[in-house]
Design an enzyme around this catalytic site. Structure first.
Site, PDB file in Angstrom:
ATOM      1  N   GLU A  94       0.913  -1.139  -0.071  1.00  0.00           N
ATOM      2  CA  GLU A  94      -0.038   0.128  -0.056  1.00  0.00           C
ATOM      3  C   GLU A  94       0.790   1.387   0.058  1.00  0.00           C
ATOM      4  O   GLU A  94       2.000   1.246   0.406  1.00  0.00           O
ATOM      5  CB  GLU A  94      -1.032   0.133   1.252  1.00  0.00           C
ATOM      6  CG  GLU A  94      -2.073  -1.166   1.038  1.00  0.00           C
ATOM      7  CD  GLU A  94      -3.027  -1.189   2.148  1.00  0.00           C
ATOM      8  OE1 GLU A  94      -4.161  -1.573   2.083  1.00  0.00           O
ATOM      9  OE2 GLU A  94      -2.822  -0.595   3.297  1.00  0.00           O
ATOM     10  N   CYS A 112       3.692   8.428   0.454  1.00  0.00           N
ATOM     11  CA  CYS A 112       4.141   7.527   1.585  1.00  0.00           C
ATOM     12  C   CYS A 112       4.310   6.280   0.898  1.00  0.00           C
ATOM     13  O   CYS A 112       3.305   5.726   0.509  1.00  0.00           O
ATOM     14  CB  CYS A 112       3.252   7.447   2.915  1.00  0.00           C
ATOM     15  SG  CYS A 112       3.599   6.273   4.051  1.00  0.00           S
ATOM     16  N   CYS A 119       6.189  -7.041   6.969  1.00  0.00           N
ATOM     17  CA  CYS A 119       7.670  -6.705   7.825  1.00  0.00           C
ATOM     18  C   CYS A 119       7.801  -7.690   8.825  1.00  0.00           C
ATOM     19  O   CYS A 119       7.027  -8.512   9.167  1.00  0.00           O
ATOM     20  CB  CYS A 119       7.094  -5.469   8.613  1.00  0.00           C
ATOM     21  SG  CYS A 119       8.155  -4.613   9.525  1.00  0.00           S
ATOM     22  N   CYS A 123       6.233  -4.795  15.453  1.00  0.00           N
ATOM     23  CA  CYS A 123       5.727  -3.663  16.467  1.00  0.00           C
ATOM     24  C   CYS A 123       4.421  -3.740  16.709  1.00  0.00           C
ATOM     25  O   CYS A 123       3.576  -3.769  15.964  1.00  0.00           O
ATOM     26  CB  CYS A 123       5.978  -2.119  15.600  1.00  0.00           C
ATOM     27  SG  CYS A 123       7.846  -1.822  15.194  1.00  0.00           S
ATOM     28  N   CYS A 126       1.336  -1.642  15.111  1.00  0.00           N
ATOM     29  CA  CYS A 126       1.351  -1.338  13.738  1.00  0.00           C
ATOM     30  C   CYS A 126       0.658  -2.517  12.907  1.00  0.00           C
ATOM     31  O   CYS A 126       1.265  -3.617  13.071  1.00  0.00           O
ATOM     32  CB  CYS A 126       2.813  -0.975  13.157  1.00  0.00           C
ATOM     33  SG  CYS A 126       2.851  -0.764  11.534  1.00  0.00           S
ATOM     34  N   GLU A 171      10.578  -2.233   6.687  1.00  0.00           N
ATOM     35  CA  GLU A 171      11.608  -1.660   7.266  1.00  0.00           C
ATOM     36  C   GLU A 171      12.484  -1.331   6.406  1.00  0.00           C
ATOM     37  O   GLU A 171      13.345  -2.061   5.804  1.00  0.00           O
ATOM     38  CB  GLU A 171      12.182  -2.290   8.546  1.00  0.00           C
ATOM     39  CG  GLU A 171      13.576  -2.022   9.060  1.00  0.00           C
ATOM     40  CD  GLU A 171      13.553  -0.461   9.584  1.00  0.00           C
ATOM     41  OE1 GLU A 171      14.298   0.375   8.573  1.00  0.00           O
ATOM     42  OE2 GLU A 171      12.689  -0.100  10.436  1.00  0.00           O
ATOM     43  N   LEU A 226      10.682   6.528  17.415  1.00  0.00           N
ATOM     44  CA  LEU A 226      11.111   6.369  18.830  1.00  0.00           C
ATOM     45  C   LEU A 226       9.873   5.681  19.760  1.00  0.00           C
ATOM     46  O   LEU A 226      10.002   4.634  20.157  1.00  0.00           O
ATOM     47  CB  LEU A 226      11.508   7.640  19.495  1.00  0.00           C
ATOM     48  CG  LEU A 226      12.228   7.664  20.652  1.00  0.00           C
ATOM     49  CD1 LEU A 226      13.377   6.739  20.772  1.00  0.00           C
ATOM     50  CD2 LEU A 226      12.546   8.958  21.114  1.00  0.00           C
ATOM     51  N   ASN A 301      -3.599   5.912  15.723  1.00  0.00           N
ATOM     52  CA  ASN A 301      -4.419   5.310  14.810  1.00  0.00           C
ATOM     53  C   ASN A 301      -4.873   4.080  15.097  1.00  0.00           C
ATOM     54  O   ASN A 301      -4.283   2.897  14.637  1.00  0.00           O
ATOM     55  CB  ASN A 301      -4.332   5.629  13.323  1.00  0.00           C
ATOM     56  CG  ASN A 301      -3.711   6.814  12.920  1.00  0.00           C
ATOM     57  OD1 ASN A 301      -4.261   8.042  13.143  1.00  0.00           O
ATOM     58  ND2 ASN A 301      -2.415   7.039  12.577  1.00  0.00           N
ATOM     59  N   CYS A 344      -0.926   6.479   9.703  1.00  0.00           N
ATOM     60  CA  CYS A 344       0.332   6.033  10.252  1.00  0.00           C
ATOM     61  C   CYS A 344       0.187   4.755  11.247  1.00  0.00           C
ATOM     62  O   CYS A 344      -0.821   4.915  11.867  1.00  0.00           O
ATOM     63  CB  CYS A 344       0.978   7.024  10.932  1.00  0.00           C
ATOM     64  SG  CYS A 344       2.320   6.593  11.814  1.00  0.00           S
TER      65      CYS A 344
END
Length: 351
Positions: A94, A112, A119, A123, A126, A171, A226, A301, A344
């Site tokens: 995407e 973006c 991935c 995380c 996400c 990443e 971060l 989000n 995001c």
């Protein structure tokens, strides 16, 4: 027996020149073909009208141009456009077009883009982190996202892209060579000709690769996701921190800064009752004193896979105010495209 044709965009100009001369063609055609592929975004050999029919047929016999297509496109109420791109092998990634909303955004049009199918970093906040990593994207597939989103911007808003962020799926520093190659193609006068200063690469934090960026003296901007300036908290939401601790990242980022002179951006999502207290703000302030940086505070989000929630507006303002009172440059980034899962952390390659 059928043989798989080679992707012509994997050959550089010299390699293509060698192939052409070995097949009885003139070597200077290589430069023409490269220009068609990277500067003019040709998607078929028939597009290359300054080549003879014989040359085009020869290329078509041995090569293919592996392109992506838009499988689905959605437009948010705020003007954000999310595209699901189908790759040559059927995989989906995407990409998002984020148009400026405010006058102080200088009519910015931001793409973006994704760097991997899925991935491997897991995380916890996400959506992409809950997918398996299927493969790295080729440099051409990252460039194609930019070309497609640039065309969307022109068709929808009458103006092309001004900025590119590698903040989509994946990443980027775990696809290092292809990512750098794509930046070269995007910024080269023989490619799309964009300024490297208009490009930002975002990483979850891989210390040795951040140092490599410094050694390679890259010209683009670097952002670190971060989200906590405390190793214990960061370990909980970003398992990569267990092998790339905050002290290691601070050392790597300072190395990057000394090599490039480019100040880093810290991306910090504020999660309700997790990292949104004044103590968290103090830890972030102390971390900014170790590395020349500015801070983007980002609204969270929500995703179906996780229970995190965005902090309330009062806490967010107090958090930002604490940093600003101590001289930290802070920007608060409001969510865009949330209603179409384009914001995001929400990208997941869904149909």
């Amino acid at each position: 027996m059928t043989t798989t044709k080679q992707d012509i965009r994997k050959l550089n100009e010299d390699q293509l020149k060698t192939w052409l001369t070995g097949h009885g063609e003139q070597g200077f055609r290589s430069k023409q073909i490269q220009e068609w592929l990277w500067k003019r975004s040709a998607r078929t050999f028939d597009d290359m009208t300054n080549l003879s029919l014989k040359t085009r047929q020869l290329l078509a016999e041995h090569f293919e141009v592996r392109t992506l297509s838009v499988a689905k496109q959605q437009q948010s109420a705020d003007g954000t456009i999310k595209s699901s791109f189908r790759l040559y092998d059927g995989n989906l990634v995407e990409g998002v077009l984020i148009p400026a909303l405010r006058k102080d955004e200088d009519n910015r049009m931001t793409a973006c883009i994704s760097s991997q199918v899925g991935c491997s970093l897991t995380c916890k906040f996400c959506a992409t982190g809950y997918m398996d990593r299927k493969r790295n994207l080729e440099a051409s597939e990252m460039v194609d996202q930019v070309v497609a989103i640039d065309q969307q911007a022109k068709d929808t808003y009458g103006t092309g892209l001004t900025n590119i962020v590698y903040m989509g799926m994946g990443e980027p520093l775990l696809n290092y060579t292809n990512m750098l190659d794509s930046v070269e193609r995007i910024t080269s006068p023989n490619g799309l000709g964009m300024s490297a200063k208009r490009i930002t690469v975002s990483t979850a934090g891989i210390a040795k690769m951040i140092k490599k960026l410094g050694d390679d003296q890259v010209k683009f901007n670097l952002a670190l996701s971060l989200h906590a300036a405390n190793d214990d908290k960061r370990n909980q939401i970003m398992p990569i921190n267990e092998s790339n601790s905050l002290p290691a990242l601070a050392e790597a980022l300072n190395y990057f800064y000394k090599k490039t002179g480019t100040r880093v951006t810290f991306e910090y999502i504020v999660f309700n009752n997790f990292n949104d207290t004044l103590q968290d703000a103090k830890e972030l302030w102390q971390f900014t004193k170790k590395v020349p940086a500015k801070v983007n505070i980002i609204e969270y989000n929500p995703i179906a896979e996780a229970d995190f929630r965005n902090t309330d507006s009062q806490k967010l303002d107090q958090f930002a105010g604490f940093l600003e009172d101590r001289g930290v440059v802070v920007n608060i980034r409001r969510s865009r495209g949330k209603d179409i899962d384009a914001a995001c952390g929400q990208l997941a390659g869904k149909q």
